[in-house]
Design a protein around this motif. Structure first.
Motif, short mmCIF file in Angstrom:
data_model
loop_
_atom_site.label_atom_id
_atom_site.label_comp_id
_atom_site.label_asym_id
_atom_site.label_seq_id
_atom_site.Cartn_x
_atom_site.Cartn_y
_atom_site.Cartn_z
N GLN A 113 -17.54 -11.98 -56.84
CA GLN A 113 -18.93 -12.05 -57.26
C GLN A 113 -19.63 -13.18 -56.52
O GLN A 113 -19.02 -14.21 -56.22
N PRO A 114 -20.92 -13.04 -56.22
CA PRO A 114 -21.62 -14.08 -55.46
C PRO A 114 -21.76 -15.39 -56.24
O PRO A 114 -22.03 -16.43 -55.64
N THR A 115 -21.60 -15.33 -57.55
CA THR A 115 -21.66 -16.53 -58.38
C THR A 115 -20.33 -17.28 -58.41
O THR A 115 -20.22 -18.33 -59.05
N SER A 116 -19.30 -16.74 -57.72
CA SER A 116 -18.01 -17.42 -57.67
C SER A 116 -18.17 -18.76 -56.96
O SER A 116 -18.99 -18.92 -56.06
N ARG A 117 -17.34 -19.70 -57.37
CA ARG A 117 -17.43 -21.05 -56.80
C ARG A 117 -16.28 -21.29 -55.83
O ARG A 117 -15.13 -20.95 -56.11
N ALA A 118 -16.64 -21.88 -54.70
CA ALA A 118 -15.62 -22.21 -53.70
C ALA A 118 -14.70 -23.31 -54.22
O ALA A 118 -15.05 -24.07 -55.12
N ARG A 119 -13.49 -23.37 -53.65
CA ARG A 119 -12.53 -24.42 -53.97
C ARG A 119 -12.11 -25.09 -52.67
O ARG A 119 -12.48 -24.64 -51.58
N SER A 120 -11.33 -26.14 -52.80
CA SER A 120 -10.89 -26.83 -51.60
C SER A 120 -10.04 -25.95 -50.71
O SER A 120 -9.97 -26.14 -49.50
N ASP A 121 -9.38 -24.94 -51.31
CA ASP A 121 -8.52 -24.05 -50.54
C ASP A 121 -9.07 -22.63 -50.42
O ASP A 121 -8.40 -21.73 -49.96
N MET A 122 -10.32 -22.43 -50.86
CA MET A 122 -10.88 -21.09 -50.85
C MET A 122 -12.38 -21.15 -50.55
O MET A 122 -13.10 -21.94 -51.15
N ALA A 123 -12.82 -20.34 -49.60
CA ALA A 123 -14.23 -20.28 -49.23
C ALA A 123 -14.85 -18.99 -49.77
O ALA A 123 -14.18 -17.96 -49.88
N ILE A 124 -16.13 -19.06 -50.10
CA ILE A 124 -16.89 -17.90 -50.56
C ILE A 124 -18.00 -17.65 -49.55
O ILE A 124 -18.80 -18.56 -49.26
N ARG A 125 -18.06 -16.45 -48.99
CA ARG A 125 -19.06 -16.14 -47.97
C ARG A 125 -19.72 -14.78 -48.25
O ARG A 125 -19.07 -13.85 -48.71
N PRO A 126 -21.03 -14.67 -47.93
CA PRO A 126 -21.68 -13.35 -48.00
C PRO A 126 -21.12 -12.43 -46.92
O PRO A 126 -20.64 -12.90 -45.88
N LEU A 127 -21.19 -11.14 -47.16
CA LEU A 127 -20.82 -10.15 -46.17
C LEU A 127 -22.07 -9.65 -45.46
O LEU A 127 -23.08 -9.35 -46.11
N ASP A 128 -22.01 -9.55 -44.17
CA ASP A 128 -23.14 -9.12 -43.38
C ASP A 128 -23.58 -7.71 -43.80
O ASP A 128 -22.77 -6.77 -43.83
N GLY A 129 -24.86 -7.58 -44.13
CA GLY A 129 -25.39 -6.28 -44.53
C GLY A 129 -25.13 -5.91 -45.97
O GLY A 129 -25.55 -4.84 -46.41
N ASP A 130 -24.45 -6.77 -46.72
CA ASP A 130 -24.15 -6.50 -48.14
C ASP A 130 -23.61 -5.08 -48.34
O ASP A 130 -24.22 -4.25 -49.03
N PRO A 131 -22.46 -4.77 -47.76
CA PRO A 131 -21.96 -3.39 -47.83
C PRO A 131 -21.49 -2.94 -49.21
O PRO A 131 -21.38 -1.75 -49.46
N VAL A 132 -21.19 -3.90 -50.10
CA VAL A 132 -20.75 -3.54 -51.46
C VAL A 132 -21.68 -4.22 -52.45
O VAL A 132 -21.92 -5.43 -52.37
N GLY A 133 -22.23 -3.43 -53.37
CA GLY A 133 -23.11 -3.98 -54.39
C GLY A 133 -22.76 -3.43 -55.76
O GLY A 133 -22.13 -2.39 -55.88
N VAL A 134 -23.16 -4.16 -56.79
CA VAL A 134 -22.96 -3.70 -58.16
C VAL A 134 -24.26 -3.85 -58.93
O VAL A 134 -25.13 -4.67 -58.57
N ARG A 135 -24.39 -3.06 -59.97
CA ARG A 135 -25.52 -3.17 -60.88
C ARG A 135 -25.00 -3.77 -62.18
O ARG A 135 -23.99 -3.32 -62.72
N LEU A 136 -25.66 -4.81 -62.68
CA LEU A 136 -25.24 -5.47 -63.91
C LEU A 136 -26.06 -4.94 -65.07
O LEU A 136 -27.30 -4.92 -65.01
N LEU A 137 -25.36 -4.50 -66.12
CA LEU A 137 -26.00 -3.80 -67.22
C LEU A 137 -25.60 -4.39 -68.57
O LEU A 137 -24.50 -4.90 -68.74
N LEU A 138 -26.51 -4.26 -69.52
CA LEU A 138 -26.25 -4.64 -70.90
C LEU A 138 -26.47 -3.39 -71.75
O LEU A 138 -27.51 -2.74 -71.63
N ALA A 139 -25.49 -3.04 -72.57
CA ALA A 139 -25.58 -1.81 -73.37
C ALA A 139 -25.31 -2.11 -74.84
O ALA A 139 -24.49 -2.97 -75.17
N ALA A 140 -26.03 -1.40 -75.71
CA ALA A 140 -25.87 -1.55 -77.15
C ALA A 140 -26.27 -0.24 -77.81
O ALA A 140 -26.72 0.70 -77.15
N ARG A 141 -26.14 -0.19 -79.13
CA ARG A 141 -26.55 1.02 -79.85
C ARG A 141 -28.03 1.01 -80.22
O ARG A 141 -28.58 2.06 -80.54
N THR A 142 -28.65 -0.18 -80.20
CA THR A 142 -30.07 -0.27 -80.57
C THR A 142 -30.82 -1.15 -79.59
O THR A 142 -30.26 -2.09 -79.01
#
Length: 331
Positions: free
Chosen positions: A244-273
């Protein structure tokens, strides 16, 4: 009725493994139960193939009669549970797939003016479908889930939903000493020689990743593992993985965007009312922005016009052609 639910679950998922997960059973137990049902009715109900399970002609006949019975019983249980929940309000029961927005959301629900006066109850699951079913069954009040682009979720009847983020681009996590980590934006072709890891139990993630890789002309080795295993292997340079783009980098791990954003998700909230959604969505939106600003690679996008996430505050159906509404950062 329990046996009929088993058969419907297998038809819905097309897989003994996925059906067992939905039903909270082990696959061997489910296989044994199916054999007993087939012995009872006197014929095979499913053909087992390498790609999954398909109903036999006898299975289609039985499922055609079973489905209305199962749906009717589910509706009866849902109505009863909804009535019981109205009579005896308790703590807000939240279901969620993994998200960096969760801590801030729970804190706001507990302490803010919209708080329910009690500690929210949280249930985590990698499967969005499992959480949506729990909401439909009255066992959760609301579910915060993600839908991988190109792999639409099946919204159970009777639920309403709102879009939090119309399209959240997925980033890549890789070891800090990986050559591609020197780039501010990584191309999929920069990772042509890498092994990938994906959690196949996350609804749609496997298909979404393969679609992006094949579009880039890549066919790498893809390993299966959960998020914790993936993080450990990414840090040692064994694999790369979507994150996820909100992931945080660590000293041993880098977080980078992918060129062209080839994979995307939609974030949803669902309930009965709608009332439940109206109560909790503002706090979730604020928590998401908070998490986004704390992720440098993601927050940099907000400074560039037209590159921030699309937030959808209004009602939305889980259809193949969603209405996209861009909303500016409320602050």
């Amino acid at each position: 009725m329990r046996h009929l639910r088993v058969l419907c679950a297998i038809e819905d998922t097309g897989s003994l493994h996925k059906a067992a997960r939905r039903l909270g059973m082990t696959q061997p137990s489910l296989s044994t139960q199916v054999r007993r049902i087939e012995e009872f009715v006197g014929g095979r109900l499913f053909t087992r193939e390498r790609t999954g399970c398909r109903p036999t002609p006898l299975g289609r006949v039985l499922l055609g009669r079973a489905r209305p019975l199962v749906d009717g019983m589910r509706a009866l249980v849902d109505e009863t549970r909804a009535a019981a929940a109205t009579d005896a309000a308790g703590p807000l029961r939240i279901g969620s797939t993994a998200s960096r927005a969760l801590p801030g959301w729970l804190r706001r629900l507990r302490t803010g003016p919209a708080g329910h006066g009690a500690e929210p109850v949280l249930r985590m699951d990698v499967s969005a479908h499992a959480l949506l079913r729990l909401v439909a069954e009255g066992r959760l009040d609301v579910a915060f889930v993600h839908e991988v682009e190109g792999c639409p979720l099946r919204m159970p009847p009777g639920l309403v939903s709102r879009v939090l983020v119309e399209r959240e681009p997925q980033f890549v996590s890789l070891a800090t000493d990986h050559p591609a980590a020197r780039r501010s934006v990584v191309r999929l072709t920069d990772l042509a020689g890498d092994r990938w890891m994906v959690d196949p139990t996350v609804d749609g993630e496997w298909d979404g990743l393969l679609r992006a890789l094949r579009s880039a002309g890549l066919n790498p080795l893809v390993l299966h593992g959960d998020y914790h295993t993936a993080s450990s292997l990414v840090a040692t340079g064994e694999v790369v993985t979507l994150c996820q783009p909100t992931s945080r980098a660590r000293s041993d791990m880098a977080i980078r965007p992918l060129d062209g954003d080839p994979v995307g998700v939609r974030l949803l909230l669902a309930a009965r009312t709608e009332k439940v959604l109206d109560t909790v969505l503002p706090d979730l939106r604020a928590a998401y922005w908070e998490a986004a600003r704390q992720a440098p690679a993601y927050s940099e996008r907000f400074a560039r016009p037209g590159t921030g996430p699309d937030l959808g505050p209004g009602p939305a159906d889980l259809g193949p052609t969603p209405v996209r509404t861009k909303v500016q950062d409320p602050t």
